[in-house]
Design an enzyme around this catalytic site. Structure first.
Site, PDB file in Angstrom:
ATOM      1  N   LYS A 268      -6.018  15.600  -2.322  1.00  0.00           N
ATOM      2  CA  LYS A 268      -5.446  14.254  -2.468  1.00  0.00           C
ATOM      3  C   LYS A 268      -4.631  14.232  -3.757  1.00  0.00           C
ATOM      4  CE  LYS A 268      -6.674   9.425  -3.583  1.00  0.00           C
ATOM      5  NZ  LYS A 268      -7.737   8.376  -3.711  1.00  0.00           N
ATOM      6  N   LYS A 280      -5.123  -3.237  -7.437  1.00  0.00           N
ATOM      7  CA  LYS A 280      -6.336  -3.072  -8.247  1.00  0.00           C
ATOM      8  C   LYS A 280      -6.303  -4.043  -9.416  1.00  0.00           C
ATOM      9  CE  LYS A 280      -7.164   1.908  -7.593  1.00  0.00           C
ATOM     10  NZ  LYS A 280      -8.497   1.804  -7.010  1.00  0.00           N
ATOM     11  N   ASP A 291      -5.796  10.203 -10.069  1.00  0.00           N
ATOM     12  CA  ASP A 291      -6.060  10.152  -8.634  1.00  0.00           C
ATOM     13  C   ASP A 291      -5.452  11.346  -7.879  1.00  0.00           C
ATOM     14  OD1 ASP A 291      -7.507   8.777  -6.753  1.00  0.00           O
ATOM     15  OD2 ASP A 291      -5.850   7.487  -6.137  1.00  0.00           O
ATOM     16  N   ASP A 350      -5.665   0.007  -0.761  1.00  0.00           N
ATOM     17  CA  ASP A 350      -6.245   0.797  -1.841  1.00  0.00           C
ATOM     18  C   ASP A 350      -7.095   1.954  -1.291  1.00  0.00           C
ATOM     19  OD1 ASP A 350      -6.781   1.569  -4.391  1.00  0.00           O
ATOM     20  OD2 ASP A 350      -8.203  -0.054  -4.841  1.00  0.00           O
ATOM     21  N   GLU A 352      -6.158   4.490   0.231  1.00  0.00           N
ATOM     22  CA  GLU A 352      -4.983   5.287   0.615  1.00  0.00           C
ATOM     23  C   GLU A 352      -5.267   6.782   0.678  1.00  0.00           C
ATOM     24  OE1 GLU A 352      -5.706   4.525  -2.406  1.00  0.00           O
ATOM     25  OE2 GLU A 352      -5.358   6.456  -3.377  1.00  0.00           O
ATOM     26  N   ARG A 354      -7.734   8.498   1.922  1.00  0.00           N
ATOM     27  CA  ARG A 354      -8.165   8.984   3.241  1.00  0.00           C
ATOM     28  C   ARG A 354      -6.992   9.042   4.211  1.00  0.00           C
ATOM     29  NH1 ARG A 354     -12.445   4.148   3.605  1.00  0.00           N
ATOM     30  NH2 ARG A 354     -12.314   4.474   1.361  1.00  0.00           N
TER      31      ARG A 354
HETATM   32  N1  BES Z   1      -8.542   6.244  -6.142  1.00  0.00           N
HETATM   33  C1  BES Z   1      -9.502   5.315  -5.700  1.00  0.00           C
HETATM   34  C2  BES Z   1     -10.933   5.762  -5.939  1.00  0.00           C
HETATM   35  C3  BES Z   1     -11.345   5.927  -7.388  1.00  0.00           C
HETATM   36  C4  BES Z   1     -12.062   4.925  -8.000  1.00  0.00           C
HETATM   37  C5  BES Z   1     -11.073   7.070  -8.070  1.00  0.00           C
HETATM   38  C6  BES Z   1     -12.467   5.075  -9.312  1.00  0.00           C
HETATM   39  C7  BES Z   1     -11.475   7.227  -9.374  1.00  0.00           C
HETATM   40  C8  BES Z   1     -12.184   6.225  -9.987  1.00  0.00           C
HETATM   41  C9  BES Z   1      -9.363   5.066  -4.191  1.00  0.00           C
HETATM   42  O1  BES Z   1      -8.088   5.196  -3.693  1.00  0.00           O
HETATM   43  C10 BES Z   1      -9.810   3.665  -3.964  1.00  0.00           C
HETATM   44  O2  BES Z   1      -9.232   2.791  -4.523  1.00  0.00           O
HETATM   45  N2  BES Z   1     -10.847   3.478  -3.156  1.00  0.00           N
HETATM   46  C11 BES Z   1     -11.376   2.194  -2.902  1.00  0.00           C
HETATM   47  C12 BES Z   1     -11.795   2.124  -1.457  1.00  0.00           C
HETATM   48  C13 BES Z   1     -12.094   0.739  -0.977  1.00  0.00           C
HETATM   49  C14 BES Z   1     -10.840  -0.071  -0.936  1.00  0.00           C
HETATM   50  C15 BES Z   1     -12.718   0.847   0.383  1.00  0.00           C
HETATM   51  C16 BES Z   1     -12.562   1.935  -3.825  1.00  0.00           C
HETATM   52  O3  BES Z   1     -13.288   2.893  -4.126  1.00  0.00           O
HETATM   53  O4  BES Z   1     -12.715   0.824  -4.281  1.00  0.00           O
HETATM   54 ZN    ZN Z   2      -6.859   6.544  -4.733  1.00  0.00          ZN
HETATM   55 ZN    ZN Z   3      -6.909   3.482  -3.869  1.00  0.00          ZN
END
Ligand code: BES
Ligand code: ZN
Ligand code: ZN
Length: 507
Positions: A268, A280, A291, A350, A352, A354
């Site tokens: 990723k 966010k 990321d 967010d 994204e 996956r």
């Molecule tokens: N890049 C983030 C995950 C992340 C969070 C990485 C904290 C490093 C530190 C990912 O793209 C994301 O935002 N995931 C969301 C998923 C949710 C919307 C289902 C999350 O973890 O809040």
């Molecule tokens: Zn992300």
């Molecule tokens: Zn994200």
């Protein structure tokens, strides 16, 4: 940093800083730290200090002696490796790191390490751990500071007493390759989003590939269109920065059998994750430059693989994009079609990672990968579940998982297996499309994300199912703490274990 092995007596070696390791030998009477050397001169020089009780040899604890008697060294640093009965190469890796991090702020440019003598430290692995620890400790994150001082350590000499050092040298050379590759990954992760765009990540991958003899193609939007990567494309829409689909191939010198496994490494590479339209919160958003740590781990591992030359084919696919809100951005409610043909209802932009991985995993299979491993900073939920020490491991295959877990005895990385069974599949059902990109509830968010990825590794009319491991490194790819053996910042998590996992398939 120049790091080398040298057959020499430490007591007779001239150096500004000589290191000797010690372990906390609680069973000795009276309790006293045990110096991990047979050198009579070193034992004599340190005796008063070790018997005084003021140095306990806790892991990372240091004691500095100036002008030690009977030694050529200007200073002697005793570094604790913790309890003797817990002693192993992972403590030694940290101890070696302490030596370099001790030297750096004191502007000590050259140091020598006394190779530790202990039955719990097999020579080859110990040599590797020392090389890794020392090189990983050299890395700092202050790249863009105008007041940055060059505090680099110029030379680390590891002094040993083994007449046949073949094993030692081999472990040592491997350690150098792996640690330099991990530092390369860390340097990519440390770059800010405005510098390391998907295009720039492509350029740096191509430059690395040319250096180590890998083939590397960097594609942009047109190729994504051609491959019908609708999931990946949706994430790229909100940014003026073009995406990059980076594809590297490692081909062993002797062609493996036609039915030999082909390993697919998928990363990723979101160079900045704002969350997109599902924006966010601002707090800590600056950290979302990391990321792309999954991509960096794969690119770093490919470097190590190219240099270590295992007898197995490896394909690396990195999906890189910037996730931004914009008039053209994808939005909640959109339905997109992945390369595999599956339709996806976007619930949250967010989620994204996956989406880009869905197409990356599927694409790696069309290129022939039979065994897939992906690394991704995929969910905040993995940090909630496991804390910041273990990364999450999800898999559809016990044997592949066991083979991966086995490598951890060498690499010292920590992974905890998480559930990814089909009884969680209901979580990603959609009314309008085949699947949705977030879970029905926020519970088990790391597993929901893994279940989403799993949809893209299962059997299709054209392709057999792949054996697959997903590493969620969101909680472990960045450290806010400055440790005694390693800097804060990007950890390079997964480079060592992925490299070892690949080597474990070498025929
Ligand atoms: N890049 C983030 C995950 C992340 C969070 C990485 C904290 C490093 C530190 C990912 O793209 C994301 O935002 N995931 C969301 C998923 C949710 C919307 C289902 C999350 O973890 O809040
Ligand atoms: Zn992300
Ligand atoms: Zn994200």
């Amino acid at each position: 940093m120049n790091i080398s092995l040298n057959l020499q007596d430490s007591a007779a070696f001239s150096t500004p800083l000589l290191i000797v390791f010690a372990a906390d030998n609680a069973t000795a009477e009276p309790a006293s730290p045990a110096l991990l050397t047979n050198s009579a001169a070193l034992l004599a020089a340190t005796k008063p200090w070790l018997s005084s009780g003021e140095f306990k040899a806790a892991l990372g604890e240091t004691l500095l002696l100036h002008a030690p008697t009977g030694l050529k060294a200007e200073r002697l640093l005793i570094i604790g490796l913790g309890k003797a009965d817990k002693l192993g190469i992972h403590q030694l890796r940290k101890g070696a790191g302490v030596s370099v991090r001790f030297a750096k702020p004191r502007s000590i440019r050259d140091l020598a390490i006394t190779f530790p003598e202990d039955k719990s430290l097999p020579a080859k692995h110990a040599a590797r751990a020392i090389a890794e620890g020392a090189l990983l400790a050299e890395f700092d994150i202050d790249t863009y500071r105008s007041d940055r001082k060059d505090l680099s350590v110029h030379s680390v000499t590891v002094l040993h007493q083994q007449s046949d050092a073949t094993d030692l040298q081999q472990g040592f050379d491997e350690g150098i390759i792996v640690a330099e590759s991990q530092n390369f990954a860390r340097s990519l992760v440390n770059e800010p989003g405005n510098v390391l765009t998907p295009t720039e990540l492509g350029k740096r991958s191509a430059a690395m590939a040319a250096e180590v003899g890998l083939t590397c193609e960097v594609h942009s939007r047109a190729k994504l269109d051609e491959l019908k990567m609708g999931a990946f494309i949706s994430v790229t829409q909100g940014s003026p920065e073009p995406p990059a689909l980076i594809v590297m191939h490692y081909e062993p010198a002797v062609a493996p059998a036609a039915d030999a496994p082909i390993l697919g490494l998928v990363g990723k590479g979101i160079t900045f994750d704002t969350g997109g339209i599902s924006l966010k919160p601002g707090d800590n958003m600056e950290k979302m430059k990391y990321d792309m740590a999954g991509a960096a781990a794969m690119i770093g591992a490919m470097r190590a693989i190219a240099l270590l030359k295992p007898a197995v084919r490896v394909i690396c696919v990195v999906c890189s994009a910037e996730n931004m809100p914009d008039g053209k951005a994808f939005k909640p409610g959109d339905v997109v079609t992945a390369m595999s043909g599956k339709t996806i209802e976007i619930i949250n932009t967010d989620a994204e990672g996956r989406l880009v991985l869905a197409d990356g995993l599927f694409y790696a299979r069309t290129l022939g990968a039979t065994h897939l491993i992906n690394a991704a900073t995929l969910t905040g939920a993995i940090g909630v579940a496991l804390g910041l020490l273990n990364a999450g491991l999800f898999s559809n295959d016990d044997e592949t998982t066991a083979q991966f877990m086995e490598t951890l005895t060498t690499t010292g990385e920590k992974y905890w297996r998480m559930p990814c069974t089909d009884d969680y599949r209901d979580q990603i059902k959609s009314q309008i499309a085949d699947i949705r990109n977030t879970g029905a509830t926020r519970y088990g968010g790391a597993t929901t994300a893994a279940m989403f990825l799993k949809e893209f590794v299962t059997e299709t009319p054209e392709l057999p199912a792949a054996k697959w491991i997903h590493l969620d490194i969101a909680g472990t790819a960045w450290s806010d703490d400055n440790d005694a053996w390693i800097s804060r910042g990007p950890t390079g998590m997964a480079v060592r274990s992925i490299t070892e996992w690949v080597r474990s398939y070498s025929s």
